[in-house]
Design an enzyme around this catalytic site. Structure first.
Site, PDB file in Angstrom:
ATOM      1  N   GLU A  30      43.515  32.940  24.146  1.00  0.00           N
ATOM      2  CA  GLU A  30      43.177  32.235  25.378  1.00  0.00           C
ATOM      3  C   GLU A  30      41.672  31.984  25.452  1.00  0.00           C
ATOM      4  O   GLU A  30      40.903  32.529  24.660  1.00  0.00           O
ATOM      5  CB  GLU A  30      43.625  33.048  26.590  1.00  0.00           C
ATOM      6  CG  GLU A  30      42.897  34.375  26.725  1.00  0.00           C
ATOM      7  CD  GLU A  30      43.193  35.074  28.033  1.00  0.00           C
ATOM      8  OE1 GLU A  30      42.606  34.637  29.039  1.00  0.00           O
ATOM      9  OE2 GLU A  30      43.973  36.033  28.047  1.00  0.00           O
ATOM     10  N   LYS A 164      47.502  43.883  33.669  1.00  0.00           N
ATOM     11  CA  LYS A 164      46.231  44.367  34.197  1.00  0.00           C
ATOM     12  C   LYS A 164      46.491  45.464  35.238  1.00  0.00           C
ATOM     13  O   LYS A 164      47.355  45.318  36.101  1.00  0.00           O
ATOM     14  CB  LYS A 164      45.432  43.215  34.804  1.00  0.00           C
ATOM     15  CG  LYS A 164      44.992  42.181  33.779  1.00  0.00           C
ATOM     16  CD  LYS A 164      44.154  41.099  34.415  1.00  0.00           C
ATOM     17  CE  LYS A 164      43.650  40.104  33.378  1.00  0.00           C
ATOM     18  NZ  LYS A 164      44.735  39.251  32.832  1.00  0.00           N
TER      19      LYS A 164
END
Length: 303
Positions: A30, A164
């Site tokens: 990414e 996360k």
């Protein structure tokens, strides 16, 4: 009258063109880590280090981004520097990727947008730090990342250190299970929690090797099962911040973010946690990211 279907404007770097021509493995990366995830100059340094790790492991790195309305699959040094220096870079997910391309914008790809681009480019494996998921308090504001839907729809194996840790991890795991996404603990029975090796949650599946992960990827396609798979790769032990230590810091950051919303939430929280840990969270983030790049390259080779 139905308008003609547009062809996505893919631009392959020379390195990725050569890898495709030679049949060498490729790993997608990414680009929000460059524009939104890490502070300068570490953002560019880490982007280049990640690419070097993947090359050293025998694969070609394809950092993905939108530059001036073109979807780039692989960035050469000049393109990477251009992205890092660009003003007002869009943070692109499934909802706004097409608009950015149609209007000639520059944007960095999140997990969801990177998966879409990887599928278009024929890349089966993607390395990231941690995926998005169900935010804490989502029962009130329905703040749920598009990453979960993408994993359910797009046939790419994603290597991450779990979701996360700022998220609601039990709800994120439940959402993945509801969508039929395989969550595979790599040599672990417990779901890692980004900065920490332990979340207190059991990983639904466990595999011991890149070859097994690659076999599962191929068999999902053979069975006609849509979507990808999430490989949860724990942060190296020497780099982790234990959950008991990072937990109160995350709670304090969440309290400070009460009036922050949308795509601004995650960068705000990460910045607060970075400050509270004296920079340690950043170094842990980098260590787990590079660790994921190595494993992704091994899986790409096995495929």
């Amino acid at each position: 009258m139905t308008p003609p279907v547009a062809t996505p404007p893919l631009v392959f770097s020379r390195e990725i063109e050569a890898a495709r021509a030679e049949g060498r493995p490729v790993v997608a990366l990414e680009s929000t880590i460059i524009t939104h995830g890490l502070p300068a100059p570490r953002n560019v340094e880490v982007a280049r280090e990640a690419e070097a790790v993947i090359r050293a492991a025998g694969a070609a790195p394809a950092t993905i981004a939108v530059l001036d309305g073109a979807l780039h699959i692989g960035l050469d040094a000049a393109a990477l520097d251009k992205l890092a220096a660009a003003p007002r870079v869009m943070k692109l997910s499934r909802a706004d990727l097409a608009v950015a391309l149609a209007t000639g914008r520059t944007g960095a790809t999140t997990v969801a947008a990177t998966m879409i681009a990887a599928r278009l480019a024929g890349i089966a494996v993607f390395a990231t730090g941690g995926i998005g998921g169900v935010h804490r308090g989502a029962e009130r504001d329905f703040d749920i990342s598009a990453d979960l839907e993408e994993l359910a729809e797009t046939p790419v194996t994603v290597v991450a250190a779990g979701a996360k840790a700022i998220l609601d991890l039990p709800k994120t795991l439940e959402a993945l299970e509801t969508r039929g996404v395989p969550v595979i603990g790599y040599r672990t029975d417990e779901l890692p929690a980004f900065w920490s090796r332990s979340s207190g949650l059991r990983a639904p599946l466990r595999l011991e090797s890149a070859a097994e992960i690659a076999a599962a990827h191929r068999l999902r396609a053979a069975l006609g099962i849509r979507g990808g798979q999430l490989v949860a790769n724990p942060v190296p032990a020497e780099a982790e911040i234990p959950a008991g230590e990072i937990g109160p810091i995350i709670d304090a950051a969440l309290a400070a973010a009460a009036n922050v919303s949308g795509k601004d939430v995650t960068p705000f929280l990460l910045a607060r946690i970075l400050d509270a840990t004296g920079g340690r969270s950043l170094e842990t983030n980098i260590a787990l990211y590079l660790n994921n790049c190595r494993l992704a390259a091994e899986i790409a080779q096995a495929l």
